[in-house]
Write a protein that holds these residues in place. Structure first.
Motif, short mmCIF file in Angstrom:
data_model
loop_
_atom_site.label_atom_id
_atom_site.label_comp_id
_atom_site.label_asym_id
_atom_site.label_seq_id
_atom_site.Cartn_x
_atom_site.Cartn_y
_atom_site.Cartn_z
N THR B 5 0.91 -1.20 -0.01
CA THR B 5 0.16 0.17 -0.03
C THR B 5 1.02 1.19 0.00
N LEU B 8 2.25 1.70 -3.09
CA LEU B 8 1.17 2.49 -4.31
C LEU B 8 0.97 3.89 -4.20
N ALA B 63 -5.66 0.43 1.75
CA ALA B 63 -5.40 0.57 0.25
C ALA B 63 -6.80 0.96 -0.79
N LYS B 64 -7.87 0.70 0.02
CA LYS B 64 -8.96 1.04 -0.66
C LYS B 64 -9.13 2.55 -0.88
N THR B 67 -6.78 3.85 -3.68
CA THR B 67 -7.21 3.61 -5.06
C THR B 67 -8.10 4.61 -5.41
N GLU B 70 -6.23 7.32 -6.43
CA GLU B 70 -5.76 7.13 -8.12
C GLU B 70 -7.05 7.31 -8.97
N SER B 119 -10.68 -6.85 -7.09
CA SER B 119 -11.22 -5.62 -6.43
C SER B 119 -11.97 -4.56 -7.44
N ARG B 133 -12.81 0.81 -11.98
CA ARG B 133 -11.38 0.44 -11.86
C ARG B 133 -11.43 -1.04 -11.32
N ALA B 135 -8.96 -4.18 -10.16
CA ALA B 135 -7.63 -4.94 -9.82
C ALA B 135 -7.82 -5.97 -9.98
N ASN B 144 -3.95 -7.20 -7.85
CA ASN B 144 -2.73 -6.37 -8.13
C ASN B 144 -2.97 -4.88 -8.41
N HIS B 145 -2.72 -4.15 -7.43
CA HIS B 145 -3.32 -2.68 -7.36
C HIS B 145 -2.53 -1.85 -8.18
N PRO B 148 -3.93 -1.87 -12.60
CA PRO B 148 -5.46 -1.75 -12.48
C PRO B 148 -5.95 -1.59 -14.05
#
Lengths: 370, 345
Positions: B5, B8, B63-64, B67, B70, B119, B133, B135, B144-145, B148
């Motif tokens: 994370t 990322l 991580a959520k 993203t 992102e 995801s 999006r 992943a 795998n973030h 994506p």
């Protein structure tokens, strides 16, 4: 590995055999290629003019086994690298037997330039440079060609570990393949003609090497493009090889002068390109009947090259109603190699390299100043 | 936050343009006003990245949330990477009445049935576009973030735009899209480009349309060097003609910014001066690629300047008319991606 190979039979055309042949035309000033051939052709119908262009006819490429003549390790150094071309005027008092000493002089010269903080500084933090100049034995074609000379510069990074070997940072070579014999023989004594200079590496080092050659051998360098006609020649010469060695594709890139600039990439199936090429080839038997040349191998005419290109352009026009002649050919690529208008050449298959470099030698000789 | 994370987030901060970092973070809305103020945007990226990492740890972000950030950035800067257009086919009766929540639920459940773990994040943008999006993971690894796939679908239209999709993932995504958008099939639209907005405008006809009959004489606008009036008069007519033809094919306004068009030609070689090749049975195969920073603009200029003969060949004008930039040309072929056409001699 510095110049171990050359001592025995390196050919510098200043040795006795060549001098003898040259004595009849020995003059005190060097002549330019054009003035020489121009003078010779005064006897012909088109005085001077023919020499200002490329040959209109050349021998069909034969599969040369360069590997038989040239050490494969040295040959590998010349292949698969994209070289930037320049022309060089004949070198004064260059000796193929002095390469070891030239290596030392050049590395000292680079070190001195570096101390002045010129040019080389931008190359990054590099400590001492090791230069090796050697002969590429066998990389010649005609008797008058001087042996090819390879220059390699190795260097160690400033922060490299002690035992880490030096890495090659720059390389270049000077060559003459099938140089015009009339011109080569007309050169005064003590001049060696290696008109084609290929370099690969940092601009700074290229400039330093050129300036050392200029100072040491009283020569000058100039940019050498591979012009439209030469690129068309290469497209045809390479396609001609397809029967023996697959070209995989014939790729040509044109740019068209519109706003914004338009680039056209035209990739032709190798077999179809070859069939088109065969269809525009004149019957070789007919040729030998009419022609006085007793050569067993067939020659290729500029008309055939033009007809081939016209065929390709015509097929394109029939679909897009767009005339490629309005643009300029910028690049030709096949599995044998790639050539760019900007003067960059890459050889991927050694078998036809002699043909390619014969053409480039001719271009270099033509580009030299009068 | 675990290492992946953190990676990322660091990679994301590097990618977001420095000028828009502040506004992107504001839009994201995961930082308190005080935290937002404490960020010094004159600092170098690595320092900002460290600071942001600390804030995220403090706020317990996962991580959520990263993203989400992102996605905000990608929606604002969509013209990155290569976008491919797809077209949904044969709508069901209720395809036109589908709404966002329904689509969202359906898409998630369909894709999860096909691949696990995965995801999925779905967000509706202001211009009616639904951004998805994805992943991807597989039975051996977590989603795998770092790689994506992004999908943009305009509800109630058959168009879908996709970036970073592997050939393995393509059938999975296709099936989930077809089922949740209430269609029966999906096909490659043979259109791709670096600018999402351009290929969207081209497919959805959001550029200035061409109406040849309404076209006014453009001569007055042209800024030519004045020379001999007679020569000018003589040249004016064909020039005006060419310009009109160019505009009939490509319009006279701003054109969607495409970078390339590719033609795969499998047609007979016809040349009255070359009997051998003309009599040959097999087609002459070649691939022609046109490339420019603004392809349609360049082609229009080719026609108006006379480099291309007018009228413009349908091969070139169909880029705009059919909204495609990949064509397979045969003399008498058939099939989904084949444009049947008899080239004129």
């Amino acid at each position: 590995m510095i110049c171990v190979l050359f001592s025995s039979a390196a050919r510098t055309p200043t040795n006795s055999v060549v001098v003898e042949r040259r004595s009849k035309s020995s003059k005190s000033y060097r002549q330019s290629y054009r003035s020489c051939v121009g003078a010779a052709s005064r006897l012909c119908f088109t005085p001077g003019f023919t020499a200002r262009r490329l040959n209109a006819s050349r021998r069909a490429p034969k599969s040369h086994n360069v590997t038989d003549k040239v050490n494969p390790q040295q040959l590998a150094l010349l292949m698969k690298t994209e070289w930037q071309l320049s022309y060089v005027t004949p070198l004064y008092q260059f000796r193929h037997t002095q390469l070891k000493s030239y290596s030392r002089q050049l590395s000292a010269f680079i070190a001195a330039e570096k101390q002045q903080g010129l040019a080389v500084e931008v190359e990054g933090a590099q400590s001492s440079f090791r230069v090796s100049i050697s002969v590429v034995q066998g990389m010649v074609e005609a008797d008058d060609d001087a042996e090819t000379v390879l220059i390699q510069i190795h260097s160690k990074l400033l922060f490299a570990k002690k035992d880490e070997p030096q890495r090659p940072v720059w390389s270049g070579w000077l060559t003459c393949i099938n140089g015009n014999p009339d011109y080569l023989r007309s050169l005064p004594e003590d001049f060696t003609c290696l008109p084609l200079f290929c370099s690969s590496g940092g601009e700074g080092l290229t400039a330093v090497v050129k300036s050392w050659f200029q100072q040491t051998f009283d020569c000058c360098f100039g940019t050498l493009e591979i012009n439209h006609t030469s690129l068309q020649w290469l497209a045809a010469l390479w396609t001609n090889c397809h029967a023996e060695s697959s070209i995989q594709h014939l790729k040509m890139i044109w740019t068209l002068p519109v706003a914004p600039p338009l680039q056209v990439t035209y990739t032709v199936d190798p077999h179809d390109a070859w069939q088109l090429w065969s269809s525009v080839r004149k019957d070789p038997r007919e040729e030998s009947k009419g022609g006085e040349e007793a050569e067993e191998e067939n020659s290729i005419d500029i008309e055939e090259v033009m007809e081939f290109m016209q065929g390709l352009k015509g097929h394109f026009y029939r679909h897009f109603r767009l005339d490629l002649s309005a643009g300029s050919l910028k690049q030709v690529t096949t599995a044998l190699g790639s050539a760019k208008y900007s003067g960059k050449i890459k050889i991927s298959n050694s078998r036809y390299m002699i043909t390619t470099f014969t053409l480039l030698t001719e271009c270099a000789l033509l580009k030299m100043p009068l | 936050m675990d290492d992946s994370t953190k990676r990322l987030l660091q990679r994301l901060i590097r990618r977001i343009p420095a000028q828009t970092l502040r506004t992107t973070l504001e839009k994201w809305g995961r930082l308190t006003a005080a935290q937002q103020r404490s960020m010094d945007f004159t600092q170098p990226k690595w320092a900002l990245s460290e600071k942001l990492l600390a804030i995220c740890e403090e706020n317990g972000l996962t991580a959520k949330h990263i993203t989400e950030l992102e996605m905000t950035n990608v929606i604002d800067n969509p013209n990155q990477g290569m976008w491919y257009a797809f077209q949904l086919m044969d709508p069901e009766d209720d395809a036109n009445s589908i709404e966002l929540t329904q689509f969202k639920e359906q898409f998630k459940s369909h894709l999860r049935e096909l691949v696990r773990p995965v995801s999925i994040k779905i967000k509706k943008h202001t211009d009616e576009a639904v951004w998805i999006r994805i992943a991807w993971g597989d039975s051996f690894s977590r989603p795998n973030h770092l790689k994506p796939t992004y999908v943009v679908h305009h509800l109630q239209t058959p168009y879908v735009f996709v970036t970073s999709l592997t050939s393995k993932q393509k059938p999975l995504l296709s099936q989930a899209l077809v089922l949740s958008a209430r269609y029966q099939a999906i096909k490659d639209a043979n259109l791709s480009g670096r600018k999402l907005t351009a290929i969207r405008d081209l497919l959805m006809r959001k550029y200035q349309q061409v109406f040849p009959t309404m076209y006014p004489s453009p001569l007055g606008e042209r800024n030519q060097v004045v020379s001999n009036p007679h020569i000018e008069k003589e040249q004016a007519e064909p020039a005006a003609n060419r310009l009109q033809m160019a505009c009939e094919a490509f319009g006279d306004g701003t054109l969607p910014q495409l970078q390339t068009v590719v033609y795969k030609l499998e047609t007979k070689f016809r040349d009255h001066t070359n009997k051998t090749m003309t009599e040959r049975e097999e087609p002459f195969s070649c691939v022609v690629k046109f490339a420019s920073t603004n392809l349609l603009e360049s082609l229009r200029h080719c026609a108006s300047s006379g480099i291309a003969s007018t009228p413009v060949t349908p091969l070139l004008s169909s880029i705009l008319q059919k909204g495609r930039n990949y064509f397979v040309i045969t003399d008498n072929g058939s099939g989904p991606s084949t444009q049947t056409r008899q080239p004129q001699t």
